[in-house]
Design an enzyme around this catalytic site. Structure first.
Site, PDB file in Angstrom:
ATOM      1  N   HIS A  79       0.872  -1.126  -0.077  1.00 25.69           N
ATOM      2  CA  HIS A  79      -0.180   0.143   0.040  1.00 25.69           C
ATOM      3  C   HIS A  79       0.971   1.295   0.123  1.00 25.69           C
ATOM      4  O   HIS A  79       0.766   2.357   0.905  1.00 25.69           O
ATOM      5  CB  HIS A  79      -0.865  -0.001   1.216  1.00 25.69           C
ATOM      6  CG  HIS A  79      -2.098   0.631   1.073  1.00 25.69           C
ATOM      7  ND1 HIS A  79      -2.284   2.222   1.404  1.00 25.69           N
ATOM      8  CD2 HIS A  79      -3.542   0.399   0.525  1.00 25.69           C
ATOM      9  CE1 HIS A  79      -3.441   2.641   1.248  1.00 25.69           C
ATOM     10  NE2 HIS A  79      -4.163   1.720   0.895  1.00 25.69           N
ATOM     11  N   GLU A 138      -1.905  -0.631  -6.049  1.00 23.59           N
ATOM     12  CA  GLU A 138      -1.595  -1.842  -5.405  1.00 23.59           C
ATOM     13  C   GLU A 138      -1.773  -3.186  -6.429  1.00 23.59           C
ATOM     14  O   GLU A 138      -2.897  -3.251  -6.935  1.00 23.59           O
ATOM     15  CB  GLU A 138      -2.920  -1.899  -4.188  1.00 23.59           C
ATOM     16  CG  GLU A 138      -2.962  -0.821  -3.274  1.00 23.59           C
ATOM     17  CD  GLU A 138      -4.479  -0.814  -2.585  1.00 23.59           C
ATOM     18  OE1 GLU A 138      -4.669  -1.725  -1.814  1.00 23.59           O
ATOM     19  OE2 GLU A 138      -5.065   0.126  -2.600  1.00 23.59           O
TER      20      GLU A 138
END
Length: 396
Positions: free
Chosen positions: A198, A357
């Site tokens: 992330h 991501e």
């Protein structure tokens, strides 16, 4: 070379060994610096990591003028991550199941499981719950000049998830390249596992005198003509949507600046109710071209900035790609001392970053019709969950 860690069950370490590229068992560095960070480096790249969430905190790349730029978001000191009240998952590994779980429930072999509902007033679970992996300190298993490995043992029942999971997260740098390898083993029961990185990016390091946003960053997703449909709170609704050519979600037909369509009526509610921007999971369709090697077939995404000339080409073995253009940032998150432009507020503004991501199809554990079980449900005796990616940097 052997893995050594007193905190990991020996059988789990043995089972995972064939899926990892283990660094030497004896650490070759002096440990964290004064800010609690571990550095690794190679030609053209330097990075810092912290045990909290197995997070990347700094990534330094020289721009087109030879100026070193810190192009990821984070905090100056590792101690701030655990006390930050907003917890935006900066540079972390969300787990044991990244992204959202509808109604905080799922079913495995006829058994219903209820996990911690930590978002939207209890309507869903985000990134593994209130004490998911990126709220915890990992163990540093090995640290060399160019690689660091973290480990975590996630107990049976933690956040409501069934079974124990043992995981290694390895970050390695080679010339102008950052490599990620995540391996996780379900040791006692069948359980969902889906991880990701992330990382928040700003390729200008907030030093562009014309803008503090990433609106000027150009994104290309050449294999992503489709995305997962979501409802008003970003929960997948079971549909797979076309990213029609020239539409606001079309990044496949040609590269496009992130801010190019922010004034289009079509983009309203694109990232949730009333939201203008991106927080969407694009599907990655490389199979259209036949068999492929993820290391060379791609990249699945390219991000670049004309201001610094820095470009990232992202390669991965994963089949989905979440993009968040930071519409929720509002100036409460500070930038680091290694970033910024003199005379401008030292905060992250709306659209001041982009998260990319690599992962599998989001909330597929609640959509068996997508047939992702072998990618997301793991049990004792199964091969481990594996995620690999590499980020290749160049300067134009």
């Amino acid at each position: 070379m052997m893995w050594t860690s007193a905190v990991l069950p020996l059988f789990a370490a043995s089972a995972l060994a064939q899926y990892t590229t283990a660094p030497p068992s004896q650490n070759e560095t002096t440990g964290p610096d004064a800010d609690g960070k571990y550095e690794i480096s190679a030609e053209g790249i330097r990075a810092h990591f912290i045990p909290y969430g197995a997070s990347i905190s700094n990534l330094f790349i020289n721009d087109t003028n030879g100026i070193e730029r810190d192009i990821v978001l984070g905090f100056d000191n590792a101690s701030h991550y655990s006390v930050d009240p907003f917890h935006p998952h900066l540079g972390s590994v969300p787990g044991r199941y990244a992204n959202r779980i509808k109604n905080s429930t799922f079913t495995i072999d006829g058994v219903d499981y209820h996990v911690d509902a930590n978002e939207n007033g209890g309507a869903d679970t985000l990134h593994g719950g209130s004490d998911g992996w990126d709220y915890r300190n990992f163990t540093v298993v090995a640290h060399t000049a160019d690689s660091i490995t973290f480990s975590i043992v996630d107990a049976d029942g933690k956040e409501g998830f069934p079974g124990e999971v043992v995981s290694y997260i390895t970050y390695t740098v080679t010339a102008f390249t950052w490599h990620i390898k995540m391996v996780a083993l379900a040791t006692t029961k069948k359980t969902p596992i889906m991880l990701s990185s992330h990382t928040y990016w700003n390729l200008d390091a907030f030093a562009n005198p014309d803008t503090a946003t990433t609106d000027n960053h150009t994104l290309h997703l050449p294999y992503s003509g489709q995305r997962i449909g979501v409802d008003n709170i970003l929960i997948p609704d079971g549909t797979i949507l076309p990213n029609e050519k020239y539409s606001v979600n079309d990044f496949w037909s040609s590269p496009k600046q992130l801010g190019a369509n922010y004034s289009s009526p079509e983009i309203k509610n694109n990232c949730g109710f009333g939201c203008v921007g991106y927080d969407n999971a694009w599907l990655v369709n490389r199979a259209q071209n036949g068999p492929y090697d993820w290391r060379t077939s791609g990249p699945v995404a390219t991000l670049s900035s004309n201001f610094t000339g820095i470009q990232i080409d992202i390669f991965t073995d994963q089949d989905a790609f979440q993009v968040y253009s930071c519409p929720g940032q509002n100036g409460t998150l500070p930038i680091k001392s290694t970033q910024g432009y003199e005379g401008r507020p030292r905060v992250v503004e709306k659209y001041g970053c982009i998260v990319m991501e690599v992962e599998d199809w989001i909330d597929a554990i609640n959509h068996p019709e997508w047939q992702r079980e072998k990618k997301q449900i793991f049990g004792p005796g199964d091969d481990p969950y594996v995620l690999e990616a590499k980020y290749v940097f160049s300067v134009n």
